[in-house]
Scaffold this motif. Structure first.
Motif, short mmCIF file in Angstrom:
data_model
loop_
_atom_site.label_atom_id
_atom_site.label_comp_id
_atom_site.label_asym_id
_atom_site.label_seq_id
_atom_site.Cartn_x
_atom_site.Cartn_y
_atom_site.Cartn_z
N PHE A 139 0.84 -1.20 0.00
CA PHE A 139 0.00 0.00 0.00
C PHE A 139 0.88 1.25 0.00
N GLU A 140 1.89 1.28 0.86
CA GLU A 140 2.79 2.45 0.94
C GLU A 140 3.54 2.64 -0.37
N ARG A 141 3.98 1.53 -0.95
CA ARG A 141 4.69 1.60 -2.24
C ARG A 141 3.75 2.16 -3.32
N GLY A 142 2.52 1.69 -3.34
CA GLY A 142 1.54 2.17 -4.32
C GLY A 142 1.19 3.63 -4.09
N LYS A 143 1.05 4.01 -2.83
CA LYS A 143 0.73 5.39 -2.49
C LYS A 143 1.85 6.33 -2.96
N LYS A 144 3.09 5.93 -2.74
CA LYS A 144 4.23 6.76 -3.18
C LYS A 144 4.26 6.87 -4.70
N ALA A 145 4.02 5.75 -5.38
CA ALA A 145 4.02 5.77 -6.84
C ALA A 145 2.90 6.65 -7.36
N PHE A 146 1.71 6.53 -6.77
CA PHE A 146 0.59 7.35 -7.19
C PHE A 146 0.89 8.82 -6.95
N THR A 147 1.41 9.15 -5.75
CA THR A 147 1.72 10.53 -5.41
C THR A 147 2.74 11.10 -6.38
N SER A 148 3.77 10.35 -6.70
CA SER A 148 4.80 10.81 -7.63
C SER A 148 4.22 11.04 -9.03
N GLU A 149 3.44 10.07 -9.49
CA GLU A 149 2.84 10.20 -10.82
C GLU A 149 1.86 11.37 -10.85
N TYR A 150 1.07 11.51 -9.80
CA TYR A 150 0.10 12.59 -9.73
C TYR A 150 0.81 13.94 -9.71
N LEU A 151 1.86 14.06 -8.90
CA LEU A 151 2.61 15.31 -8.81
C LEU A 151 3.25 15.66 -10.15
N SER A 153 2.23 14.77 -13.07
CA SER A 153 1.14 15.13 -13.98
C SER A 153 0.67 16.57 -13.72
N VAL A 154 0.49 16.93 -12.45
CA VAL A 154 0.06 18.28 -12.09
C VAL A 154 1.12 19.29 -12.52
N LEU A 155 2.37 19.01 -12.24
CA LEU A 155 3.45 19.91 -12.63
C LEU A 155 3.48 20.12 -14.14
N SER A 156 3.30 19.04 -14.86
CA SER A 156 3.31 19.14 -16.32
C SER A 156 2.15 20.00 -16.81
N LEU A 161 0.33 25.82 -18.70
CA LEU A 161 -0.54 27.00 -18.66
C LEU A 161 0.24 28.25 -19.09
N GLU A 162 -0.51 29.27 -19.48
CA GLU A 162 0.11 30.51 -19.94
C GLU A 162 1.06 31.10 -18.90
N LYS A 169 6.71 28.69 -9.58
CA LYS A 169 7.71 29.39 -8.76
C LYS A 169 7.10 29.82 -7.43
N LYS A 170 5.89 30.37 -7.46
CA LYS A 170 5.22 30.80 -6.23
C LYS A 170 4.95 29.59 -5.32
N ALA A 171 4.53 28.52 -5.91
CA ALA A 171 4.22 27.32 -5.11
C ALA A 171 5.50 26.77 -4.47
N PHE A 172 6.57 26.71 -5.23
CA PHE A 172 7.83 26.19 -4.68
C PHE A 172 8.40 27.14 -3.61
N LYS A 173 8.18 28.44 -3.75
CA LYS A 173 8.63 29.39 -2.73
C LYS A 173 7.90 29.18 -1.41
#
Length: 178
Positions: A139-151, A153-156, A161-162, A169-173
Motif C-alpha cells: 500500500f505504501e509503495r503504491g501510495k508513493k508511486a501514485f503521489t509521484s505520478e500525480y505530482l 502530472s500536475v506539474l506538467s 498554462l500561460e 515558482k510561487k508554489a515552490f517558494k
C-alpha cells in the motif's frame, strides 16, 4: 511434526516478507533462501520483530512461537505440548500467554486438543501479522508511486498554462522559501 510443519510455513512467509520489504528475491537470496549461508529462523524472526508497527503482544507472540518451535525441534524428550509447557519456566510462561491470548471458557475440551488449538491460533495470528506487513508495504509503495505520478502530472499541466512557470515558482517558494 505438527509444530515443525507449521514452523516451516512461518519461516517461509518470514523470508518472503523480509524479501518483499527489502526488494530481494528471497528464494535466490543468500540470506533468506534455503542455502547453507541463509540466516537462521531465529534471526529472520528477530528482523520481523524489529519492524516498525508491531505491538508488544505481536512481538511476544513471535517469541512464544519460537520457544515452542525450538523445544520441539531440538529437545528429543519434548513430544507433546504438555511436555513443553511442563519443561520449565519458558514453557510455563508460554502456556500462560496462550491462555491470556486465546483462553477457553469451555473446560470440557480435552487438554491435548486445547493446546493444539492454542498453537494453531498462534500460528494463524503470525500468518496474519506477516501478511499484513506485506500488504501495508505494498500500500505504501503504491501510495508513493501514485503521489509521484500525480505530482508529475500536475506539474506538467500547470507548466503548460500561460502563466504556469510563475505559478510553479510561487508554489515552490511557499514550500521552500530560500
Amino acid at each position: 511434526m505438527y509444530v515443525i510443519e507449521h514452523a516451516l510455513h512461518i519461516e517461509k512467509l518470514a523470508s518472503e516478507t523480509i524479501g518483499y520489504i527489502l526488494g530481494i528475491d528471497w528464494k535466490n537470496s543468500k540470506s533468506f533462501g534455503n542455502g547453507s549461508t541463509a540466516l537462521s529462523f531465529n534471526q529472520k524472526i528477530q528482523i520481523i520483530q524489529d519492524l516498525k508497527g508491531l505491538d508488544k503482544i505481536d512481538i511476544q507472540k513471535f517469541s512464544d512461537f519460537m520457544g515452542i518451535r525450538n523445544k520441539f525441534a531440538h529437545v528429543l524428550s519434548i513430544k507433546t505440548f504438555d511436555d513443553f509447557f511442563n519443561s520449565g519456566k519458558n514453557g510455563a510462561d508460554v502456556k500462560k500467554n496462550l491462555i491470556k491470548y486465546y483462553g477457553f471458557e469451555n473446560s470440557e475440551i480435552d487438554e491435548g486438543l486445547k493446546n493444539k488449538i492454542y498453537f494453531y491460533r498462534l500460528f494463524s495470528d503470525l500468518l496474519q501479522i506477516l501478511t499484513q506487513k506485506i500488504a501495508k508495504h505494498e500500500f505504501e509503495r503504491g501510495k508513493k508511486a501514485f503521489t509521484s505520478e500525480y505530482l508529475l502530472s500536475v506539474l506538467s499541466e500547470v507548466g503548460n498554462l500561460e502563466n504556469g512557470d510563475d505559478v510553479l515558482k510561487k508554489a515552490f517558494k511557499k514550500v521552500d522559501p530560500r
